[in-house]
Write an enzyme that holds these catalytic residues in place. Structure first.
Site, PDB file in Angstrom:
ATOM      1  N   GLU A  35       0.866  -1.185   0.000  1.00  0.00           N
ATOM      2  CA  GLU A  35       0.000   0.000   0.000  1.00  0.00           C
ATOM      3  C   GLU A  35       0.899   1.230   0.000  1.00  0.00           C
ATOM      4  O   GLU A  35       1.802   1.336   0.836  1.00  0.00           O
ATOM      5  CB  GLU A  35      -0.907   0.019   1.230  1.00  0.00           C
ATOM      6  CG  GLU A  35      -1.855   1.216   1.217  1.00  0.00           C
ATOM      7  CD  GLU A  35      -2.766   1.301   2.426  1.00  0.00           C
ATOM      8  OE1 GLU A  35      -3.567   2.250   2.497  1.00  0.00           O
ATOM      9  OE2 GLU A  35      -2.665   0.417   3.315  1.00  0.00           O
ATOM     10  N   ARG A 262       5.259 -13.150  10.164  1.00  0.00           N
ATOM     11  CA  ARG A 262       6.023 -11.908  10.117  1.00  0.00           C
ATOM     12  C   ARG A 262       7.285 -12.064  10.967  1.00  0.00           C
ATOM     13  O   ARG A 262       7.272 -12.686  12.026  1.00  0.00           O
ATOM     14  CB  ARG A 262       5.163 -10.767  10.674  1.00  0.00           C
ATOM     15  CG  ARG A 262       5.808  -9.393  10.579  1.00  0.00           C
ATOM     16  CD  ARG A 262       5.005  -8.384  11.397  1.00  0.00           C
ATOM     17  NE  ARG A 262       3.644  -8.264  10.904  1.00  0.00           N
ATOM     18  CZ  ARG A 262       3.280  -7.427   9.944  1.00  0.00           C
ATOM     19  NH1 ARG A 262       4.170  -6.663   9.356  1.00  0.00           N
ATOM     20  NH2 ARG A 262       2.005  -7.366   9.572  1.00  0.00           N
ATOM     21  N   LYS A 272       3.670   1.272  10.075  1.00  0.00           N
ATOM     22  CA  LYS A 272       3.755   2.503   9.279  1.00  0.00           C
ATOM     23  C   LYS A 272       3.220   3.698  10.052  1.00  0.00           C
ATOM     24  O   LYS A 272       3.734   4.808   9.921  1.00  0.00           O
ATOM     25  CB  LYS A 272       2.999   2.340   7.964  1.00  0.00           C
ATOM     26  CG  LYS A 272       3.730   1.499   6.928  1.00  0.00           C
ATOM     27  CD  LYS A 272       2.949   1.484   5.625  1.00  0.00           C
ATOM     28  CE  LYS A 272       3.619   0.623   4.588  1.00  0.00           C
ATOM     29  NZ  LYS A 272       2.831   0.547   3.347  1.00  0.00           N
TER      30      LYS A 272
END
Length: 560
Positions: A35, A262, A272
């Site tokens: 994104e 992850r 983010k």
């Protein structure tokens, strides 16, 4: 001795199994779907290396697809940075795609779902919708708008699309199962209204699809065979498949979502939102600040693409999340730079060293090896004179037998030069040493082959000629957080763990050979660490960023 092939990871086992069950190798296609609402970070690097690595392994295309469905947070700057970072890592994508490429197709499918009675416009507030969804232990309740007529739903959706409704006034929801044990299946939102300018579609669209609706359908449009996501998307897989069921044509390949864990990195954050907070609050000087875990920040700090890819390969892919110590990343960059970085001499905390028996006014050029790990690196010349600069910590007036640097009455070698012996010191009124006086053995020149040059001494010091030294700005970067996991402490805000000593700026003195170096040139400062020339450098002033010290100083702190 035969070279054994590396064992397959569980992701590769999935692909191999699919190839035995009907998938054709030429059908394999992967994607990396960021994104564009921030810069890529070290966590993304693992996903990049996984997907593009699979592309290389299977000679299959890998698309770069931007998930640009939220114009409130996305910017062209981030698109450009993402492309730049992936290219810098050495990967090439097959096609550059955007979720916004599919807005019309996604909308047409949404209309189709309304006509089939599988989607409806809900006019409740977001709070009411959340409350009616229930809890993991209690079923949800249907919306009072769940049974709107097809005609009314189509009319409202058209008004949403044309911007005739307010933000938050309506959403489009899939009609699935409000009693599903999977909360994500309880009539998830497919579209919401956002009256913001989109970086690619401008103001053409007033409604934007949610990630879950966009993800699988985009994979299907692109005929992505395997859509790899991090573990938090495992509950989303059921919804991914449900949405695909609504549009799937058996004549086409059906994508499948699979998940991997992850890998979190110690002494940093990779959210983010939190990285953006570090930027906006001025803790760092931008997304590419060398203390940031962004790929741009690591690049500016002096990390190499190979060191990041080797790090990603070494931690592999797994099914359980874990915290990787940042020292492992630092190890990989040391390993890579040790092979590649030319050696130079730079003094960071100087004290003057005067060789009393060296001729005044004389300068000789000494040969210095550029990199003993690389036979092709060659050598350079460095100026040597009567007055030198050495590191202040490399001298003690009185020292024990374990101190192998310079002291009075003992010998050490000056790197690429001569053996010297400490004789006396000069101090200021406060007792600080301002000059160290020594003598040298003229027959002990390095590489001369003389008997004196072969004499063994226990210490070797780096130095620069005082008259030829080039003042440089040196930015000593350290870890940004004092805690290994700064954002998992529920009692404290992650900002409380900011390391106040994450940056120290000093003036160093370099040998003149670096004068014509350019941004991103990397060096080993002998005996000190690895450094890179920053883009802030000018013709008048060179700026160095420390990548890593030669050794991990944090491990010593942990042992104490």
């Amino acid at each position: 001795m035969t070279n054994e092939a590396a064992p397959l990871n569980f992701i590769e086992h999935i692909i191999e199994e699919d190839l035995t069950k009907g998938y054709k190798k030429e059908q394999l296609c992967f994607r990396f779907p960021p994104e564009p609402n921030g810069y890529l970070h070290i966590g993304h690097a693992s996903s990049i290396c996984l997907n593009f690595g699979l592309g290389e392994r299977y000679n299959a295309p890998v698309n770069l697809r931007f998930d640009d469905t939220n114009p409130a947070k996305e910017e062209q700057e981030f698109v450009d940075a993402i492309k730049r970072d992936i290219s810098w890592l050495g990967y090439e994508w097959a096609e550059e795609r955007y979720a916004s490429d599919y807005f019309q197709q996604l909308y047409d499918w949404a209309v189709q779902l309304i006509k089939q009675g599988k989607a409806y416009v809900d006019s409740q507030t977001s709070e009411a919708i959340a409350e009616q969804k229930g809890t993991p232990n209690t079923p949800g309740k249907p919306s009072p708008f769940r049974d709107r007529s097809v005609e009314e739903n189509l009319d409202l959706l058209e008004k949403m699309k044309n911007g005739e409704t307010k933000e938050g006034e309506h959403v489009l929801r899939a009609k699935i199962n409000m009693e599903s044990p999977n909360m994500l299946m309880r009539d998830p939102v497919m579209y919401r209204t956002i009256n913001k300018h989109h970086h690619r579609t401008g103001t053409d669209w007033k409604i934007f699809p949610m990630y879950d609706w966009t993800h699988g359908e985009s994979d299907y449009i692109e005929q992505v065979s395997h859509s790899f996501c991090t573990l938090e998307f495992l509950p989303h897989r059921e919804l991914y498949d449900w949405f695909l069921d609504q549009v799937y044509d058996s004549e086409k390949l059906r994508p499948k979502q699979r998940e991997f864990a992850r890998r979190n990195l110690s002494h940093t954050v990779v959210s983010k939102r939190k990285l953006a907070q570090l930027v906006s609050s001025g803790v760092v000087k931008g997304w590419d600040d060398p203390r940031m875990p962004t790929i741009s920040g690591l690049r500016r700090r002096g990390y190499t693409p190979e060191s990041i890819k080797n790090f990603a390969d070494s931690i592999g892919v797994g099914k359980r999340e874990n915290l990787i110590d940042v020292s492992h990343l630092e190890f990989n960059v040391r390993e890579d730079l040790n092979k590649k970085a030319p050696r130079i001499m730079v003094v960071l905390d100087p004290v003057k060293l005067i060789i009393d028996n060296y001729p005044e006014g004389k300068t000789e050029m000494l040969e210095a090896e550029n990199n003993q790990e690389d036979d092709s690196a060659g050598s350079r010349e460095v100026p040597f004179s009567r007055e030198l600069l050495i590191e202040r910590e490399d001298f003690l007036e009185e020292a024990n037998r374990k101190f192998f640097r310079l002291t009075l009455g003992k010998e050490v070698r000056l790197k690429n030069a001569y053996i010297i012996k400490g004789e006396s010191v000069v101090k200021d009124t406060e007792g600080n040493i301002t000059e160290i006086h020594c003598t040298y053995d003229p027959e002990s020149k390095s590489g001369s082959g003389s008997e004196a040059s072969l004499r063994k001494v226990k210490g070797t010091l780096h130095w620069v000629s005082a008259a030829h030294a080039l003042p440089v700005e040196v930015r000593l970067y350290d870890r940004l957080f004092t805690e290994a996991s700064p954002d998992t402490n529920k009692a404290k805000d992650f900002m409380e763990f900011i390391n106040p000593d994450s940056l120290e700026v000093i003036t160093g003195y370099a040998e003149p050979s670096v004068k014509n170096s350019i941004a991103e040139d990397k060096f080993q400062f002998q005996r000190l660490g690895y450094f890179v020339i920053d883009r802030d450098s000018t013709s008048e002033k060179i700026v160095f960023n420390r990548t890593v010290p030669l050794r991990d100083s944090w491990s010593k702190l942990a042992d104490n």
